[in-house]
Design a protein around this motif. Sequence first.
Motif, PDB file in Angstrom:
ATOM      1  N   VAL A 220       0.826  -1.251  -0.120  1.00 52.73           N
ATOM      2  CA  VAL A 220       0.083  -0.098  -0.008  1.00 52.73           C
ATOM      3  C   VAL A 220       1.018   1.162  -0.061  1.00 52.73           C
ATOM      4  O   VAL A 220       1.757   1.482   0.827  1.00 52.73           O
ATOM      5  CB  VAL A 220      -0.983   0.043   1.269  1.00 52.73           C
ATOM      6  N   THR A 221       0.550   2.144  -0.846  1.00 54.16           N
ATOM      7  CA  THR A 221       1.382   3.478  -0.897  1.00 54.16           C
ATOM      8  C   THR A 221       0.282   4.564  -0.581  1.00 54.16           C
ATOM      9  O   THR A 221      -0.840   4.582  -0.961  1.00 54.16           O
ATOM     10  CB  THR A 221       1.926   3.632  -2.350  1.00 54.16           C
ATOM     11  N   VAL A 222       0.847   5.678   0.029  1.00 57.52           N
ATOM     12  CA  VAL A 222      -0.019   6.520   0.568  1.00 57.52           C
ATOM     13  C   VAL A 222       0.407   7.934   0.168  1.00 57.52           C
ATOM     14  O   VAL A 222       1.536   8.415  -0.138  1.00 57.52           O
ATOM     15  CB  VAL A 222       0.193   6.604   2.329  1.00 57.52           C
ATOM     16  N   LEU A 223      -0.584   8.656  -0.279  1.00 56.14           N
ATOM     17  CA  LEU A 223      -0.624  10.167  -0.810  1.00 56.14           C
ATOM     18  C   LEU A 223      -1.330  11.096   0.167  1.00 56.14           C
ATOM     19  O   LEU A 223      -2.262  10.625   0.725  1.00 56.14           O
ATOM     20  CB  LEU A 223      -1.352  10.354  -2.193  1.00 56.14           C
ATOM     21  N   VAL A 229       3.790   9.746   1.022  1.00 53.87           N
ATOM     22  CA  VAL A 229       4.218   9.587   2.325  1.00 53.87           C
ATOM     23  C   VAL A 229       5.109   8.465   2.520  1.00 53.87           C
ATOM     24  O   VAL A 229       6.112   8.356   3.291  1.00 53.87           O
ATOM     25  CB  VAL A 229       3.046   9.717   3.377  1.00 53.87           C
ATOM     26  N   GLY A 230       4.790   7.170   1.798  1.00 50.67           N
ATOM     27  CA  GLY A 230       5.525   6.113   2.064  1.00 50.67           C
ATOM     28  C   GLY A 230       4.832   4.814   1.351  1.00 50.67           C
ATOM     29  O   GLY A 230       3.600   5.141   1.168  1.00 50.67           O
ATOM     30  N   THR A 247      -3.236  10.932   7.595  1.00 49.83           N
ATOM     31  CA  THR A 247      -3.597  12.153   8.176  1.00 49.83           C
ATOM     32  C   THR A 247      -2.469  13.048   8.448  1.00 49.83           C
ATOM     33  O   THR A 247      -2.675  14.214   8.865  1.00 49.83           O
ATOM     34  CB  THR A 247      -4.586  11.732   9.504  1.00 49.83           C
ATOM     35  N   GLY A 248      -1.514  12.588   8.839  1.00 48.58           N
ATOM     36  CA  GLY A 248      -0.228  13.071   9.219  1.00 48.58           C
ATOM     37  C   GLY A 248      -0.160  13.220  10.751  1.00 48.58           C
ATOM     38  O   GLY A 248       0.683  14.198  11.318  1.00 48.58           O
ATOM     39  N   LEU A 249      -1.297  12.673  11.312  1.00 47.24           N
ATOM     40  CA  LEU A 249      -1.271  12.521  12.910  1.00 47.24           C
ATOM     41  C   LEU A 249      -0.645  11.225  13.298  1.00 47.24           C
ATOM     42  O   LEU A 249      -0.704  10.341  12.673  1.00 47.24           O
ATOM     43  CB  LEU A 249      -2.571  12.915  13.331  1.00 47.24           C
ATOM     44  N   SER A 250       0.032  11.321  14.467  1.00 49.15           N
ATOM     45  CA  SER A 250       0.656  10.335  15.227  1.00 49.15           C
ATOM     46  C   SER A 250      -0.444   9.309  15.549  1.00 49.15           C
ATOM     47  O   SER A 250      -1.604   9.678  15.966  1.00 49.15           O
ATOM     48  CB  SER A 250       1.887  10.641  16.235  1.00 49.15           C
TER      49      SER A 250
END
Length: 251
Positions: A220-223, A229-230, A247-250
């Motif tokens: 899976v690749t994340v945009l 993102v990775g 989301t960019g949230l931890s």
Amino acid sequence: MTAPQDTTVKPLRLDGITKHFGGIVAIKRFDLEIEPGEIVALVGDNGAGKSTLVKIISGMYQPTDGEIWVNGERASFRDPSDARTRGVEVVYQDLALVDLQPVYMNLFLGRELRRKPFGTLDRKTMASRTQALVEELDVRIPSARATLSDLSGGQRQGIAIARATHWASSLVLMDEPTAALGVAETAKVEELILKLKARGAAVLIVSHNMEQVFRVADRVTVLRRGTQVGTKRTEETTHNELVAMITGLSS
């Protein structure tokens, strides 16, 4: 000792794909390789750039920068028909099918078989080939001659996937193929996606359904906001980690 190089010809390789719309950066330096018989999920929030990337790979948009490689050769698609000639097929959420036509005409839409010398439609051959394919894929419909509008949403999506299976020699792109389906029909479509993998097809699937991602995808690749993102192997990540990346949230 030098590690052996991977000489497998990749159905798809994206190098630094970037897309600008005026002053807006929709995609920024996106990289990805997909192996034969591999399913990669593309995930991200609304507006992350997922559909834009699919449209670039399928020839609907041209990248501002970067390179697309299909089966080891650099590709520069002028339009979707150009991509199709290179074996790239797309299954959209809205299917792009013709409801009032029979199933077999939808399978051969834009690529109809014709009899010589007069060029009349070879309906018998198209229906026969369609019937053989839907039986092979276990797409349960009354007949290849059934009118598309008489089929359920899941059956119609099955026909869209069967069409992609028939024509794709390199890659099948799927943009939210089960978003409008119920649980049972979603499960059937996922079976078809896994059959594509078993046939050696490379599949890139856009999905908001995280459970589906873990059921069918190898990676899976994340945009996020147009930036990659990775990329993770599904067996080496978790739902919470992917949500955090999206989301960019931890987590």
